[in-house]
Write a protein that holds these residues in place. Structure first.
Motif: not given
Length: 355
Positions: A203-213, A218-229
């Motif tokens: 459920s936590a993925q739905f909102y950022p995925t909607l923004l990407a849509n 179609q989808q998001v490649i998730w990055t690490d929470d600390a640096t997003h690298t």
């Protein structure tokens, strides 16, 4: 409806089946369910007798803890029918292990093997007609557990219900998939529940995925929470990158799910003498590989689609198209893996279990 008890299972069979009303050529994924379901309740510190009964809605107290504090976990699996009408499970022991790891992380009771594995076998045997032959056809299996204890105090529940429901499915195809690399939102964080197959992760993925849509992805490649690298997962799937002829994927961690398909692809690729590196994969190196032409493929891996190729990605408002491959590694690995699942090729790993 007839009732009998077999090997510590109470079985109440449906008087009639709805299978004749199902269009098996047009099955929206995960929306049609078989005639029966399994449930088993945990009360007073122990599991009761599993019950198989006709599929039907649940009646629950509004104060059930699952509604208020999200104690809910699940697994995604499939059963396959071969040309001899035998039905097979694929690595169910791995799903059981992960399910119980998820349970521990969410302060829920572990499920016994005889309930999880034998429950799957008993239930699938009863609804065996719903498993259709032919590559691409399968029965999607959804074991899950929810907190059913009453009261809105913020504490773990004392009562739980484990259930299994079954859904016939066709080959999963999304068409071309373009993805957006996350720069702000994260799927999970260190110390969190990212490695658990918990409902809240999705459920936590739905909102950022909607923004990407809305941006055409179609989808998001998730990055690490600390640096997003660091590139970690794609949508709800593990992710692989092919640079030249080497396959790269991120190591599992507190943030990354230990995918059964992911592990199988790694083992299968090694068997095929493909070099596999399990290590952190950086955004910068993938962009550089795309620019110099060494990035050949990106694909997601999971139960529903098995392997889902990605045609391009966007990062910081720049889109990078992947080259079309004459003989994509993703397709070759997918065919080899599904051939094992459908018993069209020898299972040299011992992954498949006959129902």
């Amino acid at each position: 409806m007839s009732e009998n008890q077999t090997q510590s299972f109470i079985i109440n069979r449906a008087a009639t089946s709805k299978i004749e009303n199902i269009d098996f050529e047009n099955l929206p994924f995960g929306s049609v369910f078989t005639d029966h379901m399994l449930y088993c309740d945990y009360k007073s510190g122990e599991w009761g007798t599993p019950v198989i009964k006709p599929y039907e809605p649940l009646t629950m107290d509004p104060s059930s803890r699952v509604f208020h504090y999200g104690q809910a976990i699940f697994e995604g699996m499939k059963a396959y029918k071969d040309e001899n009408d035998d039905v097979w499970l694929f690595r169910p022991d791995q799903n059981l292990t992960r399910f119980n790891k998820s349970a521990v992380r969410l302060a829920m009771p572990e499920i016994p093997e005889e309930v999880f594995i034998e429950g799957l076998k008993q239930l699938i045997n009863i609804d065996k007609a719903w498993v259709k032959k032919g590559k691409g056809n399968s029965l999607y299996l959804r074991p899950f557990m929810i907190a059913t204890g009453h009261g809105v105090i913020a504490a773990p529940s004392g009562q739980y219900r484990f259930m299994i429901i079954l859904s016939p499915s066709k080959a999963y195809y999304q068409g071309d998939v373009k993805v957006l690399i996350a720069e702000h939102y994260s799927r999970a964080a260190n110390g969190g529940i990212g490695a658990a197959k918990a409902a809240a992760n999705y459920s936590a993925q739905f909102y950022p995925t909607l923004l990407a849509n809305k941006q055409g992805y179609q989808q998001v490649i998730w990055t690490d929470d600390a640096t997003h690298t660091k590139l970690e997962e794609a949508g709800t799937m593990n992710i692989f990158f092919r640079i030249n002829d080497t396959l790269y994927t991120a190591p599992t961690s507190e943030r990354i799910l230990d995918g059964v398909t992911r592990k199988s692809i790694i083992d299968l690729a090694k068997r095929e003498n493909i070099t596999v590196e399990v290590r952190p994969v950086l955004v910068d190196e993938i962009i550089e590989a795309s620019k110099n032409g060494s990035l050949k493929e990106i694909f997601g891996a999971g139960t529903a689609a098995v392997i889902n190729p990605i045609t391009g990605f966007s990062y910081q408002d720049t889109y990078y198209e992947l080259p079309r491959q004459d003989n994509p590694m993703a397709l070759d690995l997918k065919n080899k893996l599904t051939d094992i699942q459908y018993k069209l090729a020898e299972d040299t790993f011992g992954w498949t279990i006959k129902i």
